[in-house]
Design a protein around this motif. Structure first.
Motif, PDB file in Angstrom:
ATOM      1  N   PHE A 201       0.794  -1.021  -0.100  1.00 40.56           N
ATOM      2  CA  PHE A 201      -0.137   0.015  -0.092  1.00 40.56           C
ATOM      3  C   PHE A 201       0.772   1.096   0.052  1.00 40.56           C
ATOM      4  N   PHE A 202       2.222   1.289   0.452  1.00 42.61           N
ATOM      5  CA  PHE A 202       3.126   2.134   0.730  1.00 42.61           C
ATOM      6  C   PHE A 202       4.152   2.329  -0.250  1.00 42.61           C
ATOM      7  N   GLY A 203       4.203   1.418  -1.328  1.00 45.51           N
ATOM      8  CA  GLY A 203       5.336   1.410  -2.201  1.00 45.51           C
ATOM      9  C   GLY A 203       6.584   0.645  -1.478  1.00 45.51           C
ATOM     10  N   SER A 204       7.018   0.789  -0.413  1.00 45.30           N
ATOM     11  CA  SER A 204       8.183   0.246   0.331  1.00 45.30           C
ATOM     12  C   SER A 204       7.901  -0.081   1.579  1.00 45.30           C
ATOM     13  N   ALA A 205       8.702  -1.270   2.194  1.00 39.18           N
ATOM     14  CA  ALA A 205       8.504  -1.053   3.594  1.00 39.18           C
ATOM     15  C   ALA A 205       9.188  -0.021   4.477  1.00 39.18           C
ATOM     16  N   GLU A 206      10.031   0.443   4.173  1.00 43.55           N
ATOM     17  CA  GLU A 206      10.292   1.750   4.718  1.00 43.55           C
ATOM     18  C   GLU A 206       9.444   2.684   5.169  1.00 43.55           C
ATOM     19  N   ASP A 207       8.568   2.970   4.077  1.00 44.90           N
ATOM     20  CA  ASP A 207       7.613   3.701   4.401  1.00 44.90           C
ATOM     21  C   ASP A 207       6.223   3.304   5.072  1.00 44.90           C
ATOM     22  N   VAL A 208       6.252   2.329   5.565  1.00 49.18           N
ATOM     23  CA  VAL A 208       5.198   1.885   6.380  1.00 49.18           C
ATOM     24  C   VAL A 208       5.457   2.201   7.918  1.00 49.18           C
ATOM     25  N   PRO A 209       4.286   2.922   8.473  1.00 49.61           N
ATOM     26  CA  PRO A 209       4.629   3.252   9.860  1.00 49.61           C
ATOM     27  C   PRO A 209       4.788   1.982  10.460  1.00 49.61           C
ATOM     28  N   LYS A 210       5.700   2.150  11.741  1.00 43.28           N
ATOM     29  CA  LYS A 210       6.303   1.109  12.469  1.00 43.28           C
ATOM     30  C   LYS A 210       5.331   0.833  13.877  1.00 43.28           C
ATOM     31  N   GLN A 211       4.389   1.635  13.912  1.00 45.10           N
ATOM     32  CA  GLN A 211       3.356   1.707  15.199  1.00 45.10           C
ATOM     33  C   GLN A 211       1.930   1.909  14.753  1.00 45.10           C
ATOM     34  N   ALA A 212       1.073   1.317  15.422  1.00 46.93           N
ATOM     35  CA  ALA A 212      -0.620   1.549  15.518  1.00 46.93           C
ATOM     36  C   ALA A 212      -0.996   1.481  16.655  1.00 46.93           C
ATOM     37  N   ILE A 213      -2.250   2.093  16.697  1.00 48.41           N
ATOM     38  CA  ILE A 213      -3.133   2.048  17.680  1.00 48.41           C
ATOM     39  C   ILE A 213      -4.233   0.888  17.011  1.00 48.41           C
ATOM     40  N   THR A 214      -4.390  -0.168  18.243  1.00 49.62           N
ATOM     41  CA  THR A 214      -5.332  -1.168  17.814  1.00 49.62           C
ATOM     42  C   THR A 214      -6.322  -1.490  18.707  1.00 49.62           C
ATOM     43  N   MET A 215      -7.659  -1.923  18.451  1.00 51.88           N
ATOM     44  CA  MET A 215      -8.427  -2.459  19.522  1.00 51.88           C
ATOM     45  C   MET A 215      -7.741  -3.656  20.297  1.00 51.88           C
ATOM     46  N   GLY A 216      -8.032  -3.972  21.281  1.00 53.71           N
ATOM     47  CA  GLY A 216      -7.416  -5.187  21.848  1.00 53.71           C
ATOM     48  C   GLY A 216      -8.310  -6.341  21.489  1.00 53.71           C
ATOM     49  N   LEU A 217      -7.541  -7.612  21.731  1.00 50.76           N
ATOM     50  CA  LEU A 217      -8.457  -8.806  21.747  1.00 50.76           C
ATOM     51  C   LEU A 217      -9.461  -8.860  22.679  1.00 50.76           C
ATOM     52  N   GLY A 218      -9.013  -8.467  23.832  1.00 48.91           N
ATOM     53  CA  GLY A 218     -10.477  -8.698  24.922  1.00 48.91           C
ATOM     54  C   GLY A 218     -11.421  -7.631  24.456  1.00 48.91           C
ATOM     55  N   THR A 219     -11.073  -6.422  23.919  1.00 49.63           N
ATOM     56  CA  THR A 219     -12.199  -5.691  23.270  1.00 49.63           C
ATOM     57  C   THR A 219     -13.095  -6.071  22.221  1.00 49.63           C
ATOM     58  N   ILE A 220     -12.383  -6.736  21.263  1.00 47.89           N
ATOM     59  CA  ILE A 220     -13.226  -7.440  20.247  1.00 47.89           C
ATOM     60  C   ILE A 220     -13.896  -8.670  20.655  1.00 47.89           C
ATOM     61  N   MET A 221     -13.542  -9.267  21.410  1.00 53.73           N
ATOM     62  CA  MET A 221     -14.161 -10.507  22.278  1.00 53.73           C
ATOM     63  C   MET A 221     -15.437 -10.250  22.789  1.00 53.73           C
ATOM     64  N   GLU A 222     -15.547  -8.716  23.149  1.00 49.37           N
ATOM     65  CA  GLU A 222     -16.874  -8.512  23.825  1.00 49.37           C
ATOM     66  C   GLU A 222     -17.839  -8.106  22.870  1.00 49.37           C
ATOM     67  N   SER A 223     -17.433  -8.154  21.354  1.00 47.18           N
ATOM     68  CA  SER A 223     -18.694  -7.885  20.495  1.00 47.18           C
ATOM     69  C   SER A 223     -19.596  -9.010  20.560  1.00 47.18           C
ATOM     70  N   LYS A 224     -20.909  -8.539  20.303  1.00 46.75           N
ATOM     71  CA  LYS A 224     -21.936  -9.659  20.367  1.00 46.75           C
ATOM     72  C   LYS A 224     -21.899 -10.664  19.231  1.00 46.75           C
ATOM     73  N   LYS A 225     -21.675 -10.278  18.043  1.00 45.41           N
ATOM     74  CA  LYS A 225     -21.288 -11.043  16.996  1.00 45.41           C
ATOM     75  C   LYS A 225     -20.175 -10.841  16.079  1.00 45.41           C
ATOM     76  N   ILE A 226     -19.104 -11.862  15.715  1.00 40.34           N
ATOM     77  CA  ILE A 226     -18.083 -11.527  15.020  1.00 40.34           C
ATOM     78  C   ILE A 226     -18.068 -12.163  13.689  1.00 40.34           C
ATOM     79  N   VAL A 227     -17.882 -11.620  12.942  1.00 42.59           N
ATOM     80  CA  VAL A 227     -17.761 -12.251  11.143  1.00 42.59           C
ATOM     81  C   VAL A 227     -16.385 -11.933  10.643  1.00 42.59           C
TER      82      VAL A 227
END
Ligand code: PGA
Length: 221
Positions: free
Chosen positions: A154-180
């Protein structure tokens, strides 16, 4: 796990699940993914001309980068869904700092009705990389070398990909009523089968889904 004929069927099957959710409960709270896999689903959803005016969305993750950058997930969502529907921009949320406030927002809006996920080639869901705690909440993470490599397209090269992100946690995702979970392509089959049928382990974050009582998994090659 259901195996579908092709990408078109994968996209319309998951779009139909979202459509049914919005028809049944216009005030739905959805968690939405990015990446290549859901692009067809977003096209299908736009074609269905749904009323999004009461819907609240949360994205699974976002890079630590300028949200107006063309490769950010904010930009992706605007381009592929938000600007093509009548959803209110104020109803569209991305993980942000302080991360606990993001979790408070989800709780204040009474949780998540439907969470749509993809799976990374290393078994990640959102940006919960192998080794992530099953109890994890929304947080800042370092991306794995595999993910940086995978997303360099998506970025053209690995150097250009940000090295950090903010993500929802696994515990957070698992609290969803339904997952697809949706996965597309031979390169995802092996990790998907390990996640769904082998032991539940933090080495394969998606394996935690075996512990959820309302999960559907769709795959096409
Ligand atoms: P992809 O990404 O749909 O671009 O393969 C999926 C993911 O990393 O969760």
């Amino acid at each position: 796990m259901k195996i579908l004929k092709n990408y078109k069927e994968l996209s319309s099957t998951v779009a139909d699940i979202v459509k049914r959710q919005l028809k049944k409960q216009p005030l739905s709270k959805l968690v939405l993914p990015t990446g290549d896999t859901p692009l067809g689903m977003y096209d299908e959803l736009v074609k269905r001309k749904l009323d999004w005016s009461h819907t609240i969305t949360y994205n699974l993750d976002e890079y630590i980068m300028n949200p107006d950058h063309p490769c950010s997930y904010h930009s992706y969502m605007r381009k592929n869904l938000f600007d093509r529907t009548n959803i209110y921009p104020d109803h569209c949320h991305f993980p942000y700092r302080p991360t606990l406030s993001f979790e408070d927002k989800i709780n204040a809006n009474r949780g998540i009705d439907l969470c749509i996920l993809g799976i990374g080639s290393n078994g990640h869901i959102a940006f919960n990389e192998p080794g992530s705690s099953f109890k994890s909440r929304t947080r800042v993470v370092d991306l794995s070398l595999q993910t940086i490599q995978d997303n360099s397209r998506f970025f053209g090269s690995a150097e250009d990909v940000p090295k950090q992100a903010i993500t929802m946690g696994l515990g957070t995702i698992m609290e969803s009523k339904k997952i697809v979970l949706m996965a597309n392509g031979d390169h995802k089959l092996q990790i998907l089968e390990r996640a769904m049928y082998d032991g539940v382990t933090e080495d394969i974050p998606a394996s935690i889904l075996q512990r959820h009582n309302n999960v559907e998994v769709y795959y096409c090659d």
